[in-house]
Design a protein around this motif. Structure first.
Motif, mmCIF file in Angstrom:
data_model
loop_
_atom_site.group_PDB
_atom_site.id
_atom_site.type_symbol
_atom_site.label_atom_id
_atom_site.label_comp_id
_atom_site.label_asym_id
_atom_site.label_seq_id
_atom_site.Cartn_x
_atom_site.Cartn_y
_atom_site.Cartn_z
ATOM 1 N N TRP A 1 -21.726 6.842 26.431
ATOM 2 C CA TRP A 1 -22.376 6.086 25.090
ATOM 3 C C TRP A 1 -22.294 4.914 24.887
ATOM 4 O O TRP A 1 -21.777 4.273 26.340
ATOM 5 C CB TRP A 1 -21.767 6.883 24.794
ATOM 6 N N ARG A 2 -22.286 3.963 24.098
ATOM 7 C CA ARG A 2 -21.532 2.164 23.945
ATOM 8 C C ARG A 2 -21.089 2.329 22.966
ATOM 9 O O ARG A 2 -21.459 3.027 21.707
ATOM 10 C CB ARG A 2 -23.495 1.160 23.991
ATOM 11 N N LEU A 3 -20.122 1.917 23.109
ATOM 12 C CA LEU A 3 -18.992 1.604 21.708
ATOM 13 C C LEU A 3 -19.953 -0.559 20.827
ATOM 14 O O LEU A 3 -18.950 -0.952 21.959
ATOM 15 C CB LEU A 3 -17.774 1.051 22.435
ATOM 16 N N LEU A 4 -19.755 -0.282 20.031
ATOM 17 C CA LEU A 4 -20.385 -1.789 19.962
ATOM 18 C C LEU A 4 -18.828 -1.974 18.562
ATOM 19 O O LEU A 4 -18.838 -1.806 17.699
ATOM 20 C CB LEU A 4 -22.124 -1.506 18.984
ATOM 21 N N ILE A 5 -18.595 -3.035 19.151
ATOM 22 C CA ILE A 5 -17.331 -3.542 17.830
ATOM 23 C C ILE A 5 -17.803 -5.192 17.354
ATOM 24 O O ILE A 5 -18.187 -6.282 18.150
ATOM 25 C CB ILE A 5 -15.888 -3.833 18.929
ATOM 26 N N PHE A 6 -18.308 -5.204 16.771
ATOM 27 C CA PHE A 6 -18.756 -6.320 15.354
ATOM 28 C C PHE A 6 -17.449 -7.100 15.370
ATOM 29 O O PHE A 6 -16.276 -7.073 15.388
ATOM 30 C CB PHE A 6 -19.247 -6.165 14.248
ATOM 31 N N PRO A 7 -17.793 -8.461 15.356
ATOM 32 C CA PRO A 7 -17.111 -9.594 15.217
ATOM 33 C C PRO A 7 -15.945 -8.997 13.591
ATOM 34 O O PRO A 7 -14.804 -10.039 13.452
ATOM 35 C CB PRO A 7 -17.971 -11.179 14.561
ATOM 36 N N ASP A 8 -16.461 -7.995 12.372
ATOM 37 C CA ASP A 8 -15.531 -8.278 11.182
ATOM 38 C C ASP A 8 -14.795 -6.725 11.728
ATOM 39 O O ASP A 8 -13.549 -6.532 11.045
ATOM 40 C CB ASP A 8 -16.100 -7.817 10.518
ATOM 41 N N GLY A 9 -14.650 -6.581 13.128
ATOM 42 C CA GLY A 9 -13.451 -5.070 13.453
ATOM 43 C C GLY A 9 -14.039 -4.034 13.773
ATOM 44 O O GLY A 9 -13.990 -3.321 14.479
ATOM 45 N N LEU A 10 -15.520 -4.097 12.489
ATOM 46 C CA LEU A 10 -15.898 -2.374 12.969
ATOM 47 C C LEU A 10 -16.443 -2.284 13.904
ATOM 48 O O LEU A 10 -16.913 -2.695 14.939
ATOM 49 C CB LEU A 10 -17.158 -2.694 11.741
ATOM 50 N N MET A 11 -16.484 -0.173 14.028
ATOM 51 C CA MET A 11 -16.600 -0.207 15.626
ATOM 52 C C MET A 11 -18.080 0.968 15.838
ATOM 53 O O MET A 11 -17.760 1.657 14.081
ATOM 54 C CB MET A 11 -15.112 0.767 16.340
ATOM 55 N N GLU A 12 -18.587 1.237 16.005
ATOM 56 C CA GLU A 12 -19.584 1.695 16.304
ATOM 57 C C GLU A 12 -20.307 2.185 17.335
ATOM 58 O O GLU A 12 -19.714 1.256 18.218
ATOM 59 C CB GLU A 12 -20.794 1.777 15.597
ATOM 60 N N PHE A 13 -20.582 3.270 17.499
ATOM 61 C CA PHE A 13 -20.727 4.342 18.375
ATOM 62 C C PHE A 13 -22.444 4.366 18.741
ATOM 63 O O PHE A 13 -23.492 4.999 18.211
ATOM 64 C CB PHE A 13 -20.220 5.540 18.699
ATOM 65 N N LYS A 14 -23.429 3.838 19.865
ATOM 66 C CA LYS A 14 -24.827 4.364 20.004
ATOM 67 C C LYS A 14 -25.152 5.001 21.274
ATOM 68 O O LYS A 14 -24.534 4.892 22.467
ATOM 69 C CB LYS A 14 -25.184 3.258 20.287
ATOM 70 N N LEU A 15 -25.606 6.162 21.193
ATOM 71 C CA LEU A 15 -26.165 7.329 21.970
ATOM 72 C C LEU A 15 -26.831 6.501 22.971
ATOM 73 O O LEU A 15 -27.756 6.184 22.793
ATOM 74 C CB LEU A 15 -26.139 7.995 21.672
ATOM 75 N N VAL A 16 -26.042 6.474 24.603
ATOM 76 C CA VAL A 16 -27.844 5.531 25.915
ATOM 77 C C VAL A 16 -28.942 6.820 25.930
ATOM 78 O O VAL A 16 -28.452 8.240 26.581
ATOM 79 C CB VAL A 16 -26.754 5.046 26.810
#
Length: 278
Positions: free
Chosen positions: A263-278
């Motif tokens: 998986w990949r963990l995406l952290i946005f400038p506002d602190g929001l975290m999202e996971f993405k399947l690779v």
């Protein structure tokens, strides 16, 4: 399969990349997972796991850490804006200062007085390297004396406790979920390798691998593409170990839903975290 972690990843999956071919399989009763890598990110994942188990699965969680938690980090509050207070009441935070205190508090979970009304279904230990370290939680002067045997003792007690609680959960309700175990560990060897030193094996990780069936490794993506995407941070998450189901892409298409391995963990400038399947 580390189904609690996979449930976390699916719950907070990127809304632009939702996939339906990720299978969350039931673990063996002794399934245990070890998070390896950055202490800040691993702690966020542990907190997400605790909150997800308490809110989505409705189970009790025991969270061991040396650092006081007064409130959820802002990033987690952004991920879970509608979290209900009653869900947080299912999480019990414990603050042992030393490995001796941690061992004692884990052992006390066997006592029926601490299991009312129902036993916990998830045990979390934050930053085990700090418990194995000397006074002050720093391992600059070396780990706790006999660190390998201490790591084995702690791991064995955690796994034994999870198995004991699993049996109690079965007695409380038929079809009840087993008690899972998740811990985090930041190795000095990881730090040495990133600084260009010769690759070596961490003897403590060798011990943990005997007890933890799934290793979840965090590796930061420092590429230009990650920075150009407008993200604050990008992390690769690799699932491996004896408790992780091996599945190739061809098998996934021919025999049914595939099991996520990366998986990949995406952290946005506002602190929001999202996971993405690779």
């Amino acid at each position: 399969m580390a189904d609690i972690l996979t449930l976390v990843f699916k719950t907070f999956m990127s809304r632009t990349d939702i996939k339906n071919d990720v299978e969350v399989t039931s673990p063996t009763p002794t399934c245990s997972s070890l998070l390896i890598g950055d202490q800040r990110i691993s702690r966020s994942v542990l907190l997400l796991a605790a909150v997800t188990a308490a809110s989505e699965m409705g189970v009790r969680v025991v969270f061991f850490t040396q650092t006081q938690i007064q409130r959820l980090p802002a990033a987690l509050q952004k991920c879970i804006p509608s979290l209900r207070p009653e869900s947080l009441k299912r999480i019990k935070f414990c603050y042992p200062r030393t490995v001796e205190e941690l061992l004692q508090q884990v052992a006390s979970l066997h006592e029926s007085a601490n299991l009312y009304p129902t036993p916990p279904s998830l045990i979390i230990v934050d930053r085990m390297e700090r418990f194995l370290a000397g006074p002050g939680g720093s391992n600059q002067d070396g780990f706790h004396p006999g660190e390998q045997s201490c790591a084995a003792h702690l791991s064995a007690l955690l796994c034994d406790t999870a198995a004991f609680l699993t049996n109690l959960l079965k007695e409380h309700a038929s079809g009840s979920v087993p008690c899972r175990l998740i811990a985090s560990f930041q190795s000095d060897v990881d730090t040495a390798q990133t600084s260009g030193e010769e690759s070596v094996t961490d003897p403590i990780l060798d011990v943990f691998d005997r007890y933890f069936q799934v290793r979840c490794t965090l590796d930061q993506d420092r590429s230009y593409e990650a920075a150009a995407a407008g993200l604050q941070e990008v992390w690769h998450i690799y699932l491996s170990g004896t408790g992780n189901i091996e599945a190739s892409s061809s098998t996934a298409h021919e025999e049914g839903p595939g099991v996520a391995q990366e998986w990949r963990l995406l952290i946005f400038p506002d602190g929001l975290m999202e996971f993405k399947l690779v």
